[in-house]
Scaffold this active site. Structure first.
Site, PDB file in Angstrom:
ATOM      1  N   ALA A 130      56.012 -64.197 -70.082  1.00 45.54           N
ATOM      2  CA  ALA A 130      54.968 -65.171 -70.397  1.00 45.54           C
ATOM      3  C   ALA A 130      53.572 -64.600 -70.141  1.00 45.54           C
ATOM      4  O   ALA A 130      53.081 -64.590 -69.013  1.00 45.54           O
ATOM      5  CB  ALA A 130      55.174 -66.446 -69.593  1.00 45.54           C
ATOM      6  N   GLY A 137      49.849 -64.567 -69.664  1.00 49.16           N
ATOM      7  CA  GLY A 137      48.946 -65.604 -69.169  1.00 49.16           C
ATOM      8  C   GLY A 137      49.505 -66.391 -68.004  1.00 49.16           C
ATOM      9  O   GLY A 137      48.782 -67.128 -67.352  1.00 49.16           O
ATOM     10  N   ASN A 138      50.819 -66.215 -67.748  1.00 51.14           N
ATOM     11  CA  ASN A 138      51.471 -66.853 -66.610  1.00 51.14           C
ATOM     12  C   ASN A 138      51.544 -65.796 -65.507  1.00 51.14           C
ATOM     13  O   ASN A 138      52.386 -64.894 -65.549  1.00 51.14           O
ATOM     14  CB  ASN A 138      52.866 -67.339 -67.024  1.00 51.14           C
ATOM     15  CG  ASN A 138      53.605 -68.047 -65.908  1.00 51.14           C
ATOM     16  OD1 ASN A 138      53.432 -67.726 -64.737  1.00 51.14           O
ATOM     17  ND2 ASN A 138      54.457 -68.993 -66.271  1.00 51.14           N
ATOM     18  N   ALA A 171      52.442 -65.689 -62.362  1.00 48.51           N
ATOM     19  CA  ALA A 171      53.665 -65.550 -61.574  1.00 48.51           C
ATOM     20  C   ALA A 171      54.752 -64.845 -62.372  1.00 48.51           C
ATOM     21  O   ALA A 171      55.441 -63.951 -61.875  1.00 48.51           O
ATOM     22  CB  ALA A 171      54.154 -66.918 -61.113  1.00 48.51           C
ATOM     23  N   GLU A 209      52.570 -77.209 -76.747  1.00 52.43           N
ATOM     24  CA  GLU A 209      53.359 -76.865 -75.560  1.00 52.43           C
ATOM     25  C   GLU A 209      53.903 -78.097 -74.846  1.00 52.43           C
ATOM     26  O   GLU A 209      54.321 -78.037 -73.699  1.00 52.43           O
ATOM     27  CB  GLU A 209      52.500 -76.034 -74.606  1.00 52.43           C
ATOM     28  CG  GLU A 209      51.979 -74.745 -75.217  1.00 52.43           C
ATOM     29  CD  GLU A 209      52.967 -73.600 -75.156  1.00 52.43           C
ATOM     30  OE1 GLU A 209      53.609 -73.415 -74.104  1.00 52.43           O
ATOM     31  OE2 GLU A 209      53.079 -72.858 -76.152  1.00 52.43           O
ATOM     32  N   HIS A 250      48.816 -73.974 -68.681  1.00 51.76           N
ATOM     33  CA  HIS A 250      48.994 -75.368 -69.094  1.00 51.76           C
ATOM     34  C   HIS A 250      48.137 -76.255 -68.201  1.00 51.76           C
ATOM     35  O   HIS A 250      47.875 -75.922 -67.039  1.00 51.76           O
ATOM     36  CB  HIS A 250      50.460 -75.818 -68.967  1.00 51.76           C
ATOM     37  CG  HIS A 250      51.392 -75.153 -69.921  1.00 51.76           C
ATOM     38  ND1 HIS A 250      52.633 -74.688 -69.547  1.00 51.76           N
ATOM     39  CD2 HIS A 250      51.283 -74.879 -71.236  1.00 51.76           C
ATOM     40  CE1 HIS A 250      53.241 -74.152 -70.596  1.00 51.76           C
ATOM     41  NE2 HIS A 250      52.440 -74.260 -71.623  1.00 51.76           N
ATOM     42  N   CYS A 288      56.836 -78.603 -63.702  1.00 54.34           N
ATOM     43  CA  CYS A 288      57.335 -77.909 -64.896  1.00 54.34           C
ATOM     44  C   CYS A 288      58.783 -78.273 -65.175  1.00 54.34           C
ATOM     45  O   CYS A 288      59.229 -78.266 -66.320  1.00 54.34           O
ATOM     46  CB  CYS A 288      57.228 -76.395 -64.726  1.00 54.34           C
ATOM     47  SG  CYS A 288      55.560 -75.722 -64.885  1.00 54.34           S
TER      48      CYS A 288
END
Length: 451
Positions: free
Chosen positions: A25, A27-28, A30, A177, A253, A372
């Site tokens: 992912a 931009g994510n 973690a 999303e 998000h 999430c």
């Protein structure tokens, strides 16, 4: 319909047997930082189930959604890999390992991205409306919507109570999303609500102010299309742009930087590009006073917000009017965040009266916290009774699911294990048993669904 008959049901996604750390992912933060680590699918699934059970035991109505069929061998075949399952996996591993990692992703566990839901209270036709998210921003998630739509249609099957809409066109202009960028604010759950849609960019027009480091995954046009599908009027919706600086810090998000429940909106100072305009629009359209709970940048940095997932917590209503905040264990590990929870949230003039810490570390390492993991669906008693399948958690279902996980899930999964054809066989066997356990019927391609 009595207000007391209406409750919010959190439908959590079961973590799939191929849960792994591939860092897919963009931009994510973690997900990107943990790519390549060895995962524990069994622990991940049991952690998710433990959270569900704890909330069920605390009196909240809790639902379950099944994982997707992974590896998605059909996707690999459509991309030119041929032969039996073992040959397809071996070819993908040697020629395009990034594709193999994508078709094995267990990302459907994060059901906040499964779709967007409008309760019957807010819909003109008095039905609950669903639109699966197209998730076109990333290949591994783009594989989900077709099965997601079948699962939602199987559970929410009664057309007298539920309406299902097609996925938006899978183009950048309608990048969607799901509920991770949607919040319903109201008085009690049984009262009409106002829908806050948060977007990262405009596809057509706009002033061009967008993030520069990471992509904006939700467009204004997608949010507007969903509102039209669900029959929401202008008096029921507010559109707000997410702050570009937050996206560039890893807030991919809106539910990583803000969470709402009832009349409370808990948000970071840099959640919205125009904070005051967003709050003013909500105050104007809500029938009950908005309770904004603002966390300033000086109290919690964007780095700490992303690392702790403070705002990716579940905010839940209690019968006495108070609210419970369910946070990941990482919030305790960040001194500034834990101090903010104690001094700013619990001691503040707001309904948040309790903080519950849950260990969802296996999910957190891939960039998904408590919020999430769940899709929020407001349902009346009649609508709950109209559900198909065995999807509302009780002690018996919890015990059956724990036993199912312990029978089928591996304790260790490294990225190189994804090419093992035995993993594919194990997964299909597990999912076939699960659809019987949940009484859903055939929802997966290998069972003939969608063919």
């Amino acid at each position: 319909m009595s207000q007391r008959d209406v409750v919010e049901v959190n439908f959590d996604g079961l973590v799939g047997p191929t849960h792994n750390y591939s860092g897919l992912a963009h931009g994510n933060v973690a997900s990107m930082s943990h790519g390549g680590l060895v995962s524990n699918p069994r622990e991940a699934a049991l952690q998710g189930l433990a959270k569900m059970k704890a909330l069920k035991d605390a009196g909240y109505v809790q639902g379950v959604l099944p994982p997707q069929q992974r590896p998605d061998l059909g996707a690999l075949r459509s991309l030119g890999f041929a032969g039996d399952n073992g040959q397809v996996l071996a070819q993908a591993a040697s020629q395009a390992p990034q594709l193999l990692r994508a078709v094995c992703s267990a990302s459907s566990m994060w059901t906040a991205n499964a779709g967007t839901v409008t309760p019957s209270l807010d819909a003109a036709d008095g039905r609950v409306h669903f639109t699966p998210a197209n998730l076109q921003s990333s290949f591994h998630r783009f594989l989900e919507p077709e099965t997601t739509g079948r699962v939602l249609a199987a559970i929410f099957a009664d057309p007298a109570h539920f309406a299902h809409h097609p996925v938006l066109p899978a183009t950048p202009a309608f990048s969607d999303e799901g509920a991770a960028n949607h919040t319903r604010l109201c008085g009690e759950h049984g009262e009409p609500g106002v829908h806050l849609f948060v977007y990262g960019r405009q596809a057509f027009g706009g002033d061009g102010v967008e993030p520069r480091r990471f992509p904006a995954r939700q467009t204004l046009e997608a949010s507007q299309a969903i509102a039209r599908q669900h029959g929401l009027g202008e008096h029921q919706v507010v559109y707000a742009q997410q702050h570009p600086d937050a996206i560039d810090a890893g807030v991919f998000h809106n539910d990583v930087i803000a969470v709402g429940n009832g009349s409370v909106l808990l948000y970071h100072e840099l959640a919205f590009r125009d904070e005051e305009a967003t709050l003013d629009a909500l105050r104007e359209k809500m029938s009950t006073p908005l309770i904004p709970v603002r966390v300033p940048l000086e109290a919690v940095s964007l780095e700490d917000a992303v690392a702790s997932y403070l705002f990716n917590s579940q905010l839940l209503s209690n019968d006495d009017g108070s609210m419970t905040l369910v946070v990941p264990g990482e919030c305790q590990e960040r001194e500034a965040v834990w101090r903010c929870i104690q001094d700013h949230l619990l001691a503040g003039n707001n309904p948040i009266g309790e903080v519950v810490v849950k260990d969802v570390k296996q999910s957190m390492r891939n960039g998904g916290g408590p919020a999430c993991l769940r899709l929020r669906v407001v349902l009346s008693q009649a609508e709950r009774e109209a559900l198909s399948g065995r999807v509302l958690l009780d002690d018996a279902l919890y015990a059956d699911l724990v036993a199912w996980v312990e029978r089928h899930y591996r304790e260790r999964l490294a990225p190189e294990d994804l090419a093992d054809p035995r993993l594919a066989e194990e997964t299909l066997a597990a999912l076939d048993e699960l659809t019987s356990l949940l009484a859903l019927g055939p929802v997966y391609p290998f069972q003939g669904a969608g063919n």
